[in-house]
Structures are given as structure tokens and as C-alpha cells.
Design a protein around this motif. Structure first.
Motif, PDB file in Angstrom:
ATOM      1  N   GLN A  53       1.056  -0.901   0.302  1.00 26.40           N
ATOM      2  CA  GLN A  53       0.255  -0.117   0.710  1.00 26.40           C
ATOM      3  C   GLN A  53       0.695   1.214   0.349  1.00 26.40           C
ATOM      4  O   GLN A  53       1.784   1.492   0.368  1.00 26.40           O
ATOM      5  CB  GLN A  53      -0.615   0.312   1.253  1.00 26.40           C
ATOM      6  N   THR A  54       0.500   1.826  -0.881  1.00 28.66           N
ATOM      7  CA  THR A  54       0.914   3.723  -1.012  1.00 28.66           C
ATOM      8  C   THR A  54       0.633   4.406  -1.306  1.00 28.66           C
ATOM      9  O   THR A  54      -1.058   4.592  -1.006  1.00 28.66           O
ATOM     10  CB  THR A  54       2.452   3.465  -2.443  1.00 28.66           C
ATOM     11  N   MET A  77       9.717  -2.031  -2.641  1.00 29.83           N
ATOM     12  CA  MET A  77       9.969  -3.492  -3.547  1.00 29.83           C
ATOM     13  C   MET A  77      12.039  -3.672  -3.099  1.00 29.83           C
ATOM     14  O   MET A  77      11.628  -4.996  -2.688  1.00 29.83           O
ATOM     15  CB  MET A  77      10.936  -2.992  -4.910  1.00 29.83           C
ATOM     16  N   ARG A  78      12.369  -3.077  -1.853  1.00 31.94           N
ATOM     17  CA  ARG A  78      13.876  -3.627  -1.003  1.00 31.94           C
ATOM     18  C   ARG A  78      13.068  -4.145  -0.597  1.00 31.94           C
ATOM     19  O   ARG A  78      13.669  -5.037  -0.175  1.00 31.94           O
ATOM     20  CB  ARG A  78      14.668  -1.899  -1.651  1.00 31.94           C
ATOM     21  N   ASP A  79      12.132  -3.501   0.372  1.00 34.68           N
ATOM     22  CA  ASP A  79      11.693  -4.313   2.309  1.00 34.68           C
ATOM     23  C   ASP A  79      11.254  -5.396   1.439  1.00 34.68           C
ATOM     24  O   ASP A  79      11.543  -6.753   2.154  1.00 34.68           O
ATOM     25  CB  ASP A  79      10.910  -3.727   1.821  1.00 34.68           C
ATOM     26  N   ALA A  80      10.292  -5.800   0.527  1.00 35.56           N
ATOM     27  CA  ALA A  80       9.589  -7.403  -0.423  1.00 35.56           C
ATOM     28  C   ALA A  80      10.754  -7.941  -0.398  1.00 35.56           C
ATOM     29  O   ALA A  80      10.890  -8.821  -0.100  1.00 35.56           O
ATOM     30  CB  ALA A  80       8.899  -6.844  -1.679  1.00 35.56           C
ATOM     31  N   ILE A 290       4.312  -3.150   2.993  1.00 38.24           N
ATOM     32  CA  ILE A 290       4.035  -4.416   2.383  1.00 38.24           C
ATOM     33  C   ILE A 290       3.364  -5.549   3.472  1.00 38.24           C
ATOM     34  O   ILE A 290       4.179  -5.686   4.997  1.00 38.24           O
ATOM     35  CB  ILE A 290       4.948  -5.003   1.686  1.00 38.24           C
ATOM     36  N   ALA A 291       2.579  -6.050   2.662  1.00 37.73           N
ATOM     37  CA  ALA A 291       2.476  -8.147   3.707  1.00 37.73           C
ATOM     38  C   ALA A 291       2.979  -8.575   2.725  1.00 37.73           C
ATOM     39  O   ALA A 291       2.583  -9.069   1.847  1.00 37.73           O
ATOM     40  CB  ALA A 291       0.837  -8.137   3.936  1.00 37.73           C
ATOM     41  N   VAL A 292       3.614 -10.073   3.641  1.00 44.15           N
ATOM     42  CA  VAL A 292       4.195 -10.800   2.832  1.00 44.15           C
ATOM     43  C   VAL A 292       3.616 -12.235   3.212  1.00 44.15           C
ATOM     44  O   VAL A 292       3.470 -12.653   4.476  1.00 44.15           O
ATOM     45  CB  VAL A 292       5.396 -11.198   3.156  1.00 44.15           C
TER      46      VAL A 292
END
Length: 338
Positions: A53-54, A77-80, A290-292
Motif C-alpha cells: 500500500q502506498t 520493492m527493496r523491503d519485499a 507491505i504484507a508478505v
């Protein structure tokens, strides 16, 4: 309900004791009859998906806002990637969701035909190119929403770009069921569903208001997708989130629900399991996050839906009931006595 809970408890206990997956333990209690093995049970699938979400920015003339959105997308993206995601999915408007009044030739008080020349297309394209390059560096499939420019005087599509882990756009989904304002003044509708495969997992894409069209979700079930990626700016977000759960349960596949951070207090982004349960959701504080989730056929949330409900529904739709219909006088007579 108590019996069902007790049954699941027994399955979980066996899985914990033996180290089996939930699906394997389930077969100990309900073995599949010989000759009736479900295809999904023979080909388990697993992939780590991140949903984002952004913040929503709505002025495509604002160069710094477009660049800030790009920086925030790349940070997520880096976090994901750091959390082991193979695919990351972003909401509609992740870079910009152009406001109908900002673009209106009759604006800023009245909605009219959009003047897309007001959009800073070179900046938008630079940010998308930087996102694609980072996808290549991270080896991360990235599903990114954006307006897709067409040859004038045609209006653009409202689209989801599918960027591979090589940094290449491998396909693009264009929203088909546009809102009245979008189709009247802003965008050209798309024409077809789009699927793509990553590590044996098949994805479908939907966008905008398409949560309200169950036939589009059913269409993807016929195309044998494992997960639908749905991006929106909000469409009554609480209601849309409930519909996402329903579509997942009815079709026995995962649904990734991605919305702007502004809606997180009532409907944060998240991923729904094939049984209709939320697996993970993003932060509810209005922040980018993010949620993974591991899309895993053998997980408890997916096992029964994937290995039993989904194959049976496909068999039923293929005509097994028609084949077994009978001709009988007592069937034809709707007023027959008991």
C-alpha cells in the motif's frame, strides 16, 4: 461447528507430531480413493508474494510528487526483496492516479474530457524505467499500475504492468470495466484477461472497479489461475475488501488486495486465502507498507479448497451433472404427489 474444529485440531496435532504438511496429515484422516487423486495434490505449489500500500497522489503535472512516488515504490520493492518475496504487487495509483478535475478541459469545477497533454509523461516513464531496472537488480517480479499512453487521439489505458525479474515488461493488463467517469472522459477500456506464470504459480490481474464484477473473477478460475492480483484506489474499500474475500472463497484461489495507504484504517492491503480468510494485511496507520505471504497449496488455509473444492467445481462445471441427468416421468411432472 464443534465437530469441524475438533477434526481440524486432530489434523494439526498429527502434522505437528509427524512434521507433515497439513495436507498430508489431512489425507491420513480422509484418504483419497484409488483412481480419484486430485491433480493439485500431486503438484504442490509455493511462492512468496508481497502486497503493498502506498500514498495516493493525484496530480500528474506535479514532477516532484511523481518522483517521490517512484522513490517510495522502490523502497517497498527493496523491503519485499529483503523478506524473500518473489512477486510484489502495488495498488492502482502507485505512482499517480490522475484526478478527473485536474485533467478536465472543463475543470477545475466541472468534469469533462481529459487533457492528457497535462500529464508529465517523460517523468512518469523515467520512474517506471527505474522501477523496472530495480526489479532486474533484485530479481523481483513487480506488478505496477500506471496509465499506458496510446497513439493520439486515443485515450490511454488504465493498466497493470507485469515486470519480470529480468526487468522486462512481459505483459500488461488494461482495465475493462471502467467507471462511468473513466470510460466517458478519461480512458480507453481494455479487451481481454491477462495471466502470467512465476515458478509454476499462475496469476491473473484485475483493476479499479472490477471487484464488482464476479464474472471476471470466474473467468480467471476457468483460466486456472492460482491467485488474482486486484489493484484499486478504493471503491468503497471496506465493501471491496469483503468482496475480495468472497471471490477468493467462491473460486478457491488466493486474492491479493492492494489499495492506497489512505484507506488502511478501514481496509488495509492484504492477501486472502482460498478459504476466504485474510492471511496477512498491511499496517492500519496510513503508512506505506507491505504484507508478505507464502502462497502454499499445502497450508491449512488452502489445503481443502485447493485439493478438493477447486477440482470438484471444475469437474462439475465440465458437465458431470449433465451426464448424469435422467429421464423419468416423476421428474418431468412438477406437480407429482409426494
Amino acid at each position: 461447528m464443534t465437530a469441524r474444529r475438533n477434526f481440524k485440531r486432530q489434523v494439526r496435532a498429527r502434522a505437528a507430531k509427524t512434521g507433515e504438511s497439513y495436507t498430508s496429515a489431512l489425507r491420513h484422516f480422509r484418504p483419497t480413493p484409488p483412481g480419484d487423486v486430485m491433480p493439485e495434490a500431486n503438484n504442490p505449489k509455493s511462492l512468496r508474494l508481497a502486497v503493498a500500500q502506498t500514498p495516493l497522489r493525484d496530480d500528474p503535472r506535479d514532477i516532484e510528487a511523481l518522483r517521490q512516488s517512484g522513490r517510495e515504490v522502490r523502497a517497498l520493492m527493496r523491503d519485499a526483496s529483503a523478506q524473500g518475496a518473489r512477486v510484489v504487487h502495488f495498488p492502482e495509483g502507485a505512482i499517480c492516479f490522475p484526478d478527473k478535475l485536474v485533467l478536465s478541459v472543463d475543470g477545475p469545477e466541472t468534469v469533462g474530457p481529459a487533457d492528457w497533454d497535462r500529464c508529465q509523461w517523460p517523468v512518469l516513464q523515467t520512474e517506471l524505467a527505474a522501477i523496472a531496472e530495480l526489479a532486474r537488480e533484485l530479481r523481483l517480479w513487480t506488478v505496477m499500475a500506471s496509465a499506458h499512453r496510446l497513439t493520439g487521439p486515443n485515450r490511454p489505458h488504465n493498466s497493470l504492468y507485469v515486470i519480470s525479474d529480468r526487468g522486462e515488461v512481459v505483459t500488461r493488463y488494461d482495465e475493462r470495466r471502467l467507471s462511468k467517469t473513466k470510460v466517458s472522459y478519461m480512458y480507453s477500456p481494455g479487451t481481454a484477461p491477462v495471466t502470467f506464470d512465476v515458478d509454476g504459480v499462475r496469476f491473473g490481474c484485475l483493476l479499479g472497479m472490477e471487484i464488482h464484477y464476479p464474472e471476471l473473477f470466474a473467468e480467471y478460475e476457468k483460466l486456472k489461475v492460482d491467485c488474482v492480483l486486484f489493484s484499486t484506489t478504493g471503491v468503497s474499500p471496506g465493501n471491496a475488501a469483503a468482496q475480495a474475500q468472497g471471490h477468493a472463497a467462491v473460486n478457491s484461489y488466493w486474492v491479493s488486495f492492494s489499495v492506497p495507504a489512505q484507506h488502511s484504517a478501514t481496509a488495509p492491503s492484504g492477501i486472502v486465502a482460498p478459504n476466504g480468510d485474510w492471511l496477512e494485511r498491511c499496517s492500519a496507520d496510513g503508512s506505506s507498507s507491505i504484507a508478505v505471504v507464502d502462497l502454499d497449496d499445502s497450508s491449512e488455509a488452502a489445503a481443502e479448497s485447493v485439493t478438493h473444492a477447486r477440482p470438484w467445481r471444475r469437474e462439475a462445471r465440465a458437465g458431470i451433472h449433465t451426464e448424469r441427468q435422467v429421464t423419468d416421468p416423476r421428474s418431468e411432472d412438477r406437480t407429482a404427489a409426494f
